[in-house]
Design a protein around this motif. Structure first.
Motif, PDB file in Angstrom:
ATOM      1  N   ASN A  17      35.043  46.615  47.956  1.00  0.00           N
ATOM      2  CA  ASN A  17      36.412  46.640  48.462  1.00  0.00           C
ATOM      3  C   ASN A  17      36.891  48.036  48.843  1.00  0.00           C
ATOM      4  OD1 ASN A  17      36.763  44.167  46.075  1.00  0.00           O
ATOM      5  ND2 ASN A  17      37.232  43.749  48.221  1.00  0.00           N
ATOM      6  N   ILE A  66      43.552  39.976  45.163  1.00  0.00           N
ATOM      7  CA  ILE A  66      42.531  40.257  44.144  1.00  0.00           C
ATOM      8  C   ILE A  66      41.547  41.305  44.656  1.00  0.00           C
ATOM      9  CG2 ILE A  66      40.567  39.254  42.898  1.00  0.00           C
ATOM     10  CD1 ILE A  66      42.274  36.630  42.773  1.00  0.00           C
ATOM     11  N   THR A  70      40.954  44.813  42.800  1.00  0.00           N
ATOM     12  CA  THR A  70      39.616  45.124  42.293  1.00  0.00           C
ATOM     13  C   THR A  70      39.145  46.478  42.812  1.00  0.00           C
ATOM     14  OG1 THR A  70      39.081  42.766  42.210  1.00  0.00           O
ATOM     15  CG2 THR A  70      37.234  44.295  42.163  1.00  0.00           C
ATOM     16  N   GLU A  73      41.147  49.178  41.083  1.00  0.00           N
ATOM     17  CA  GLU A  73      40.679  49.337  39.699  1.00  0.00           C
ATOM     18  C   GLU A  73      39.461  50.270  39.663  1.00  0.00           C
ATOM     19  OE1 GLU A  73      38.768  46.665  36.047  1.00  0.00           O
ATOM     20  OE2 GLU A  73      39.602  45.656  37.815  1.00  0.00           O
ATOM     21  N   HIS A 208      43.296  46.777  36.173  1.00  0.00           N
ATOM     22  CA  HIS A 208      42.467  45.764  35.520  1.00  0.00           C
ATOM     23  C   HIS A 208      43.323  44.576  35.086  1.00  0.00           C
ATOM     24  CE1 HIS A 208      39.399  43.903  33.037  1.00  0.00           C
ATOM     25  NE2 HIS A 208      40.275  43.845  32.051  1.00  0.00           N
ATOM     26  N   THR A 211      44.385  42.554  38.128  1.00  0.00           N
ATOM     27  CA  THR A 211      43.285  41.745  38.638  1.00  0.00           C
ATOM     28  C   THR A 211      43.113  40.474  37.812  1.00  0.00           C
ATOM     29  OG1 THR A 211      42.131  43.719  39.420  1.00  0.00           O
ATOM     30  CG2 THR A 211      40.822  41.730  39.176  1.00  0.00           C
ATOM     31  N   LYS A 215      43.723  36.553  39.028  1.00  0.00           N
ATOM     32  CA  LYS A 215      42.647  35.558  38.921  1.00  0.00           C
ATOM     33  C   LYS A 215      43.116  34.349  38.115  1.00  0.00           C
ATOM     34  CE  LYS A 215      38.653  38.643  39.473  1.00  0.00           C
ATOM     35  NZ  LYS A 215      37.470  39.243  38.813  1.00  0.00           N
TER      36      LYS A 215
END
Length: 259
Positions: A17, A66, A70, A73, A208, A211, A215
């Motif tokens: 990403n 997401i 990610t 993060e 984190h 994310t 999810k």
């Protein structure tokens, strides 16, 4: 001499990403970077061109959210602060893949930040309250910016803080105003945004946690609004926002500078 962006991408290395630096060269005193090609442009443009199609594509929107979380993060774990995170610096690849770009103003461990006052930024809208007020940029400031991105992708085609010019909105944000709850979304999404915009930077959730929360929302299909809670979570300053679809005329900026 390598640009700040090239040095930052070398430090971050490969992540699905994050845009990839393929090579660098210098010719007749000019430095060039070769980055991977993302065929579908910026997320900023995509949201405006596809706003009608995205209204009911909630799983797609969550996948985008997401992917960005990610990537951020991973960037945060490298002790890199982006400082210019916005939909204009998210690139779109095949199959709705998202990649973070625009590291020209990023800070790395042991390297003084490039001076980048708010007055010369291409866009101030995603900036945190401490960035707007004091010029402070930290990983917590990136989290605030991510919250604004969440608002934009759940309000496709709309421009945040569109009711007043910069100086007025800066004052209102300092006084506690926050973007209103996106229509047609469950309150859990808005609660995540509100946590990203907490006045105290250290109270904002790390990437984190964001994310994992996203999810969870996707797994539970917790998309649609819970009407009974809507009035409690909608900001009292809702009437400040102009909800007409506005195509921003601000140019895109990666902030690439030589260091």
């Amino acid at each position: 001499m390598l640009t700040n962006e090239a040095k930052t991408l070398e430090l971050i290395r490969e992540h699905v990403n994050v845009v990839q630096l393929l090579g660098t060269c210098q010719h007749q005193g000019t430095f060039y970077e070769v980055q991977e090609y993302l065929p579908n442009g910026t997320l900023h443009r995509f949201l405006r061109e596809s706003s009608r199609n995205l209204m009911n594509a909630k799983e797609t929107i969550l996948d985008i959210a997401i992917g960005i979380a990610t990537g951020m993060e991973f960037i945060s774990r490298q002790q890199v602060v982006h400082r210019n995170l916005s939909t204009k610096n998210i690139l779109m690849g095949h199959n709705m893949a998202v990649k973070i770009s625009g590291f020209g103003y990023a800070t790395r461990p042991g390297v003084p930040p490039i001076q980048n006052p708010v007055s010369v930024l291409t866009t101030w809208r995603p900036k945190s309250v401490e960035s707007l007020t004091y010029g402070i940029h930290t990983k917590e400031s990136d989290i605030w910016s991510y919250g604004v991105i969440l608002w934009e992708i759940t309000s496709p085609g709309r421009t945040p803080y569109n009711a007043h010019p910069f100086h007025k909105m800066k004052q209102l944000i300092n006084q506690g105003y926050r973007l209103p709850k996106p229509k047609h979304w469950h309150s859990s999404m808005y609660e995540l945004m509100r946590q990203c915009w907490l006045q105290e930077p250290t109270e904002r959730p790390p990437f984190h946690n964001l994310t994992m929360a996203l999810k969870g929302i996707r797994k539970k299909k917790q998309f649609y609004p819970n009407i009974t809670m809507e009035s409690n979570l909608t900001d009292s300053s809702l009437d400040l926002e102009d909800f007409d679809i506005v195509a921003s005329s601000e140019p895109e900026d990666t902030g690439t500078q030589q260091v």
